[in-house]
Design a protein around this motif. Structure first.
Motif, PDB file in Angstrom:
ATOM      1  N   THR A 236      -8.219  -7.226   3.238  1.00 29.45           N
ATOM      2  CA  THR A 236      -6.551  -7.423   3.072  1.00 29.45           C
ATOM      3  C   THR A 236      -5.980  -6.191   3.991  1.00 29.45           C
ATOM      4  O   THR A 236      -6.453  -5.154   4.236  1.00 29.45           O
ATOM      5  N   LYS A 237      -5.302  -6.820   4.603  1.00 26.28           N
ATOM      6  CA  LYS A 237      -4.360  -5.773   5.576  1.00 26.28           C
ATOM      7  C   LYS A 237      -2.874  -5.978   5.114  1.00 26.28           C
ATOM      8  O   LYS A 237      -2.464  -6.950   4.856  1.00 26.28           O
ATOM      9  N   PHE A 238      -2.353  -4.728   4.958  1.00 25.47           N
ATOM     10  CA  PHE A 238      -1.202  -4.630   4.274  1.00 25.47           C
ATOM     11  C   PHE A 238      -0.018  -4.644   5.240  1.00 25.47           C
ATOM     12  O   PHE A 238       0.156  -3.742   6.115  1.00 25.47           O
ATOM     13  N   ALA A 239       0.909  -5.593   5.378  1.00 25.04           N
ATOM     14  CA  ALA A 239       2.139  -5.588   6.070  1.00 25.04           C
ATOM     15  C   ALA A 239       3.187  -4.644   5.445  1.00 25.04           C
ATOM     16  O   ALA A 239       4.015  -4.355   6.346  1.00 25.04           O
ATOM     17  N   ARG A 240       3.266  -4.294   4.154  1.00 22.61           N
ATOM     18  CA  ARG A 240       4.249  -3.611   3.679  1.00 22.61           C
ATOM     19  C   ARG A 240       3.731  -2.489   2.799  1.00 22.61           C
ATOM     20  O   ARG A 240       2.545  -2.571   2.405  1.00 22.61           O
ATOM     21  N   GLY A 241       4.591  -1.442   2.893  1.00 20.03           N
ATOM     22  CA  GLY A 241       4.131  -0.250   1.951  1.00 20.03           C
ATOM     23  C   GLY A 241       4.998   0.980   2.098  1.00 20.03           C
ATOM     24  O   GLY A 241       5.991   0.920   2.900  1.00 20.03           O
ATOM     25  N   LEU A 242       4.179   2.125   1.749  1.00 19.84           N
ATOM     26  CA  LEU A 242       5.357   3.298   1.742  1.00 19.84           C
ATOM     27  C   LEU A 242       4.451   4.542   1.719  1.00 19.84           C
ATOM     28  O   LEU A 242       3.045   4.577   1.274  1.00 19.84           O
ATOM     29  N   VAL A 243       4.857   5.446   2.459  1.00 17.82           N
ATOM     30  CA  VAL A 243       4.138   6.753   2.727  1.00 17.82           C
ATOM     31  C   VAL A 243       5.113   7.932   2.494  1.00 17.82           C
ATOM     32  O   VAL A 243       6.111   7.899   2.962  1.00 17.82           O
ATOM     33  N   LEU A 244       4.573   8.513   1.221  1.00 14.77           N
ATOM     34  CA  LEU A 244       5.300   9.679   0.729  1.00 14.77           C
ATOM     35  C   LEU A 244       4.801  10.969   1.151  1.00 14.77           C
ATOM     36  O   LEU A 244       3.495  11.073   1.203  1.00 14.77           O
TER      37      LEU A 244
ATOM     38  N   ALA B   3       4.527   2.163 -11.014  1.00 10.73           N
ATOM     39  CA  ALA B   3       5.477   1.077 -10.543  1.00 10.73           C
ATOM     40  C   ALA B   3       4.755  -0.117  -9.855  1.00 10.73           C
ATOM     41  O   ALA B   3       5.321  -0.949  -9.677  1.00 10.73           O
ATOM     42  N   LEU B   4       3.731   0.237  -9.177  1.00 13.99           N
ATOM     43  CA  LEU B   4       2.809  -0.857  -8.456  1.00 13.99           C
ATOM     44  C   LEU B   4       2.123  -1.869  -9.150  1.00 13.99           C
ATOM     45  O   LEU B   4       1.904  -1.525 -10.437  1.00 13.99           O
TER      46      LEU B   4
ATOM     47  N   ILE C 133      -3.167   2.333  -3.792  1.00 18.59           N
ATOM     48  CA  ILE C 133      -2.717   3.658  -3.349  1.00 18.59           C
ATOM     49  C   ILE C 133      -3.613   4.574  -3.127  1.00 18.59           C
ATOM     50  O   ILE C 133      -4.578   4.586  -3.567  1.00 18.59           O
ATOM     51  N   ALA C 134      -3.390   5.589  -1.991  1.00 17.42           N
ATOM     52  CA  ALA C 134      -4.117   6.478  -1.612  1.00 17.42           C
ATOM     53  C   ALA C 134      -3.387   7.665  -1.807  1.00 17.42           C
ATOM     54  O   ALA C 134      -2.036   8.124  -1.521  1.00 17.42           O
TER      55      ALA C 134
ATOM     56  N   PHE D  79       0.916  -1.057  -0.218  1.00 17.92           N
ATOM     57  CA  PHE D  79       0.050   0.114   0.201  1.00 17.92           C
ATOM     58  C   PHE D  79       0.772   1.226  -0.092  1.00 17.92           C
ATOM     59  O   PHE D  79       1.912   1.173   0.680  1.00 17.92           O
ATOM     60  N   ALA D  80       0.558   2.205  -0.668  1.00 18.16           N
ATOM     61  CA  ALA D  80       1.101   3.483  -0.908  1.00 18.16           C
ATOM     62  C   ALA D  80       0.283   4.537  -0.561  1.00 18.16           C
ATOM     63  O   ALA D  80      -0.825   4.848  -1.125  1.00 18.16           O
TER      64      ALA D  80
END
Length: 285
Positions: free
Chosen positions: A158-166, A106-107, A113-114, A36-37
């Motif tokens: 779905t619960k996201f264990a990995r991701g990115l916050v910009l 890229a994903l 994505i939010a 998730f981003a």
């Protein structure tokens, strides 16, 4: 909020930010589980460098245009240039991708994505750009508040264990913005501690950022990595001489990949006295 990123799209700061962003996305997608981003300050997501705003400042000429002419062979820089070409194939020769577009590029199909944007007009354009992409939710809201509202992320079951916050604010509050951004990082880490966090920031005079760097080293993350590109000596407080990203919980060996990339950007985009730096404010244990 009066800021419009269209005046600055494709400049040296965008180049740095987007090279790093794509490298982070590639590290996430190297593993099969979905990610998730969250893009807290998404802008309109896609820009035209022949538009009135971009033409008025001409900043892209010393950013993406110069980089394309130099075409460094570093893999991370080449990855970014390929993404810009893909954007232009789809949207025209003068298109430039904002961070929401790059995240979407890229994903993967199973990722989510939010993208947040506070300004109503910019949010409307952002939503229109991604109206057909079910992976992307556009939120017309304050990006800092979204950290509290949207983390930890989930999509249905779905619960996201990995991701990115910009976090890429406009810094209209100048140095005071750093305190707001640091507080947002503390909030995010408390809610989703395993995520990667990337905070972009402008650099006028580097010494003014020392309190921020010390505070960043104390954040409750596993690691804190500083990536900075100065395209000219930081001897003037009246202009943006460079920019940086603070990356918390950076992927394994991310610093080793980014050092040659930032050096390639320094050579391609820098004036005499340009510098690049990749170092740990707090190294991983």
């Amino acid at each position: 909020m009066n800021y419009r990123h269209a005046f600055h799209a494709g400049n040296h700061a965008d180049v740095l930010k987007h090279v790093v962003l794509l490298a982070l996305c590639d590290a996430l997608t190297a593993k099969p589980s979905p990610c998730f981003a969250l893009d807290t300050h998404g802008g309109r997501g896609l820009y035209k460098l022949d538009g009135e705003a971009a033409q008025k400042t001409g900043e892209a000429q010393d950013g993406i245009a110069r980089l394309q002419a130099e075409a460094p062979r570093d893999p991370a820089v080449q990855r970014y240039l390929a993404a810009v070409r893909a954007c232009r194939t789809q949207h025209g020769a003068q298109a430039y991708p904002g961070s929401p577009w790059l995240l979407a590029h890229a994903l993967r199909a199973g990722d989510r994505i939010a993208a947040c944007e506070l300004h109503p007009e910019e949010a409307h354009v952002l939503r229109a750009h991604f109206a057909g992409d079910v992976r992307i939710a556009v939120h017309e809201r304050d990006g800092y508040a979204a950290i509290k509202a949207l983390l930890p992320p989930k999509h249905g079951a779905t619960k996201f264990a990995r991701g990115l916050v910009l976090i890429d604010p406009p810094y209209e509050a100048q140095l005071a913005e750093f305190d707001t951004a640091l507080a947002a990082l503390v909030e995010g880490l408390a809610r989703w501690p395993q995520a990667i966090y990337a905070l972009w920031y402008p650099i006028k005079q580097g010494r003014a950022l020392q309190p921020f760097r010390r505070a960043a080293a104390r954040l409750p993350a596993k690691s804190a990595l500083r990536l900075e590109l100065l395209v000219r000596p930081d001897d003037s407080p009246l202009r943006m001489n460079g920019s940086g990203l603070l990356v918390l919980n950076a992927p394994w060996q991310f610093d080793a990949a980014m050092r040659p990339a930032l050096d390639a950007l320094r050579v391609a985009l820098g004036e005499p006295g340009a510098t690049a730096c990749v170092d740990w404010l707090r190294a991983p244990a």
